[in-house]
Design a protein around this motif. Sequence first.
Motif, mmCIF file in Angstrom:
data_model
loop_
_atom_site.group_PDB
_atom_site.id
_atom_site.type_symbol
_atom_site.label_atom_id
_atom_site.label_comp_id
_atom_site.label_asym_id
_atom_site.label_seq_id
_atom_site.Cartn_x
_atom_site.Cartn_y
_atom_site.Cartn_z
ATOM 1 N N THR A 249 0.831 -1.201 0.000
ATOM 2 C CA THR A 249 0.000 0.000 0.000
ATOM 3 C C THR A 249 0.869 1.255 0.000
ATOM 4 N N ARG A 250 1.913 1.275 0.820
ATOM 5 C CA ARG A 250 2.801 2.436 0.871
ATOM 6 C C ARG A 250 3.590 2.591 -0.421
ATOM 7 N N LEU A 251 4.001 1.478 -1.004
ATOM 8 C CA LEU A 251 4.737 1.547 -2.269
ATOM 9 C C LEU A 251 3.850 2.103 -3.377
ATOM 10 N N LEU A 252 2.598 1.660 -3.414
ATOM 11 C CA LEU A 252 1.665 2.166 -4.416
ATOM 12 C C LEU A 252 1.517 3.677 -4.294
ATOM 13 N N ARG A 253 1.429 4.171 -3.069
ATOM 14 C CA ARG A 253 1.283 5.607 -2.838
ATOM 15 C C ARG A 253 2.517 6.363 -3.362
ATOM 16 N N VAL A 254 3.692 5.775 -3.172
ATOM 17 C CA VAL A 254 4.917 6.407 -3.680
ATOM 18 C C VAL A 254 4.888 6.479 -5.203
ATOM 19 N N LEU A 255 4.484 5.386 -5.840
ATOM 20 C CA LEU A 255 4.445 5.357 -7.300
ATOM 21 C C LEU A 255 3.404 6.329 -7.854
ATOM 22 N N GLN A 256 2.327 6.533 -7.123
ATOM 23 C CA GLN A 256 1.270 7.439 -7.575
ATOM 24 C C GLN A 256 1.625 8.900 -7.345
ATOM 25 N N GLN A 257 2.220 9.205 -6.196
ATOM 26 C CA GLN A 257 2.425 10.587 -5.798
ATOM 27 C C GLN A 257 3.867 11.067 -5.905
ATOM 28 N N GLY A 258 4.814 10.131 -6.036
ATOM 29 C CA GLY A 258 6.218 10.526 -6.146
ATOM 30 C C GLY A 258 6.812 11.023 -4.851
ATOM 31 N N GLU A 259 6.201 10.669 -3.707
ATOM 32 C CA GLU A 259 6.735 11.069 -2.414
ATOM 33 C C GLU A 259 6.349 10.038 -1.359
ATOM 34 N N ASP A 272 13.049 10.594 -6.466
ATOM 35 C CA ASP A 272 13.374 10.561 -7.900
ATOM 36 C C ASP A 272 14.151 9.281 -8.171
ATOM 37 N N VAL A 273 13.441 8.179 -8.330
ATOM 38 C CA VAL A 273 14.075 6.888 -8.588
ATOM 39 C C VAL A 273 13.361 6.197 -9.736
ATOM 40 N N ARG A 274 14.103 5.357 -10.431
ATOM 41 C CA ARG A 274 13.486 4.456 -11.400
ATOM 42 C C ARG A 274 13.276 3.110 -10.707
ATOM 43 N N ILE A 275 12.082 2.581 -10.832
ATOM 44 C CA ILE A 275 11.752 1.325 -10.178
ATOM 45 C C ILE A 275 11.880 0.168 -11.166
ATOM 46 N N ARG A 293 -1.626 -6.697 -4.432
ATOM 47 C CA ARG A 293 -2.560 -5.688 -4.905
ATOM 48 C C ARG A 293 -2.551 -5.612 -6.432
ATOM 49 N N GLU A 294 -3.737 -5.671 -7.022
ATOM 50 C CA GLU A 294 -3.826 -5.610 -8.473
ATOM 51 C C GLU A 294 -3.406 -4.244 -9.001
ATOM 52 N N ASP A 295 -3.777 -3.153 -8.292
ATOM 53 C CA ASP A 295 -3.405 -1.816 -8.751
ATOM 54 C C ASP A 295 -1.891 -1.616 -8.696
ATOM 55 N N LEU A 296 -1.233 -2.211 -7.700
ATOM 56 C CA LEU A 296 0.224 -2.127 -7.644
ATOM 57 C C LEU A 296 0.844 -2.920 -8.790
ATOM 58 N N TYR A 297 0.254 -4.069 -9.080
ATOM 59 C CA TYR A 297 0.751 -4.888 -10.186
ATOM 60 C C TYR A 297 0.769 -4.089 -11.487
ATOM 61 N N PHE A 298 -0.310 -3.371 -11.773
ATOM 62 C CA PHE A 298 -0.367 -2.606 -13.015
ATOM 63 C C PHE A 298 0.609 -1.434 -12.998
ATOM 64 N N ARG A 299 0.865 -0.879 -11.830
ATOM 65 C CA ARG A 299 1.851 0.203 -11.724
ATOM 66 C C ARG A 299 3.268 -0.305 -11.987
#
Length: 479
Positions: A249-259, A272-275, A293-299
């Motif tokens: 959940t926290r990782l998804l938030r980072v990918l969505q918001q960049g923070e 500012d990282v490439r995942i 999480r399916e939404d994280l999978y797509f991210r």
Amino acid sequence: MPTGTILVADDDAAIRTVLNQALSRAGYTVRLTSNASTLWRWVSSGDGDLVITDVVMPDENIFDVLPRMKKMRPELPVLVMSAQNTFMTAIKASEKGAYEYLPKPFDLKELTSIVQRALEEPKKRPAVDLDDAGEGMPLVGRSPAMQEIYRVLARLMQTDLTVMINGESGTGKELVARALHDYGKRRNGPFVAINMAAIPRDLIEAELFGHEKGAFTGAQNRSSGRFEQADGGTLFLDEIGDMPMEAQTRLLRVLQQGEYTTVGGRTPIKTDVRIIAATNKDLRHLINQGLFREDLYFRLNVVPIRLPPLRERVEDIPDLVRHFFTLVEKEGLPAKQIDQGALNLLRRYRWPGNVRELENLVRRLAALYPQDVISENLLEQELSQPSVSPMEEESQETVNLGGSVERYLSGYFDTFGDALPPPGLYHRILREVEYPLISAALAATRGNQIKAAELLGVNRNTLRKKIRDLDIQVMRSTR
């Protein structure tokens, strides 16, 4: 009907003829040459709408000419062909500004499709000089499966797209991630790797995002996380399928918001990282089980890359064996060769541990046997163990290690006669021992790192560092 003039440069008359016929039938005007100087004269005079060229020409290597072409005519698409089907060839083609790279032999239908696309939608790519690193290429293999991976990697080098690498243990997922970093636009930034399977689940968030002083019991000082350490570079999330839901959940938030915020912190931190993520599991199956999480999978699955197991690319085994023998020779072990019968035996083996298992085998052969040429009979002795799972296999190696070390010591000094062997014997022995020893301890404790550390008599943090450094796959405890 397609239109345009195609400049073809190849010293092979048969290839020129085939390309001339195929492209002419497709409606293009074709000009043919067998050397780089004529091609350069045509390009510099403004001729041609697209170039198809071999790499090695009689008078000049095309990689020496390509930067001049791109500087003079940056809009000119250049398709590079090569029979030297290595990772570095594909990367150099991309870095020098080629529109596309095609390994020989190529598919004519695919080539004409690429030509049409290039002429309809010409692309500009930044031309970045790449040091000649052919001897140290990170990926080895000329099989069709590896060629496709090289081409995909070459297209990704100048992007920040998130990549998901899927493959069995031992196929080289971290090597691919490092190649994307080392030859990409973030090469001057840090490469930080974290193995989710090697970290206790309750500490993953602190490892990823860092923590503040007093955030939890034992947090006596502020500590930076992997996101902070990787800022400006690449963060490699290995075995992402083992990440607990809270951290997902926290990782998804980072990918969505960049923070993100540190554990126990309140101030958002820009990142500012490439995942690049990797897994040996079926994430779709984990999603259906409610474990991912399916939404994280797509991210994360923006660009999927599947690494084939070694059994699907057995034609690469000779190149891999030569590559590993070269590496161990540079480390101070005696030079070795392998005969054809032994190679054929390697091709027939099932390789449950994939490329990592092959590398470990080559290291044993170089270290333990005084023979200059590895024969089929000798190799049969090494591969004659009963069929076991990879974890059991590592444990069995440890059981037999004492005899192996004795064989090594008895034959090693004889190899050098009266001369002293190169220095570093202690570390070479240690390297041979640590991987199977730690793997066996983890197998005996069902992946429980606390118990494994007690069994080995080492500090838990020391064990975790060894697991990361040696890239040991940890089996999840079921107790």
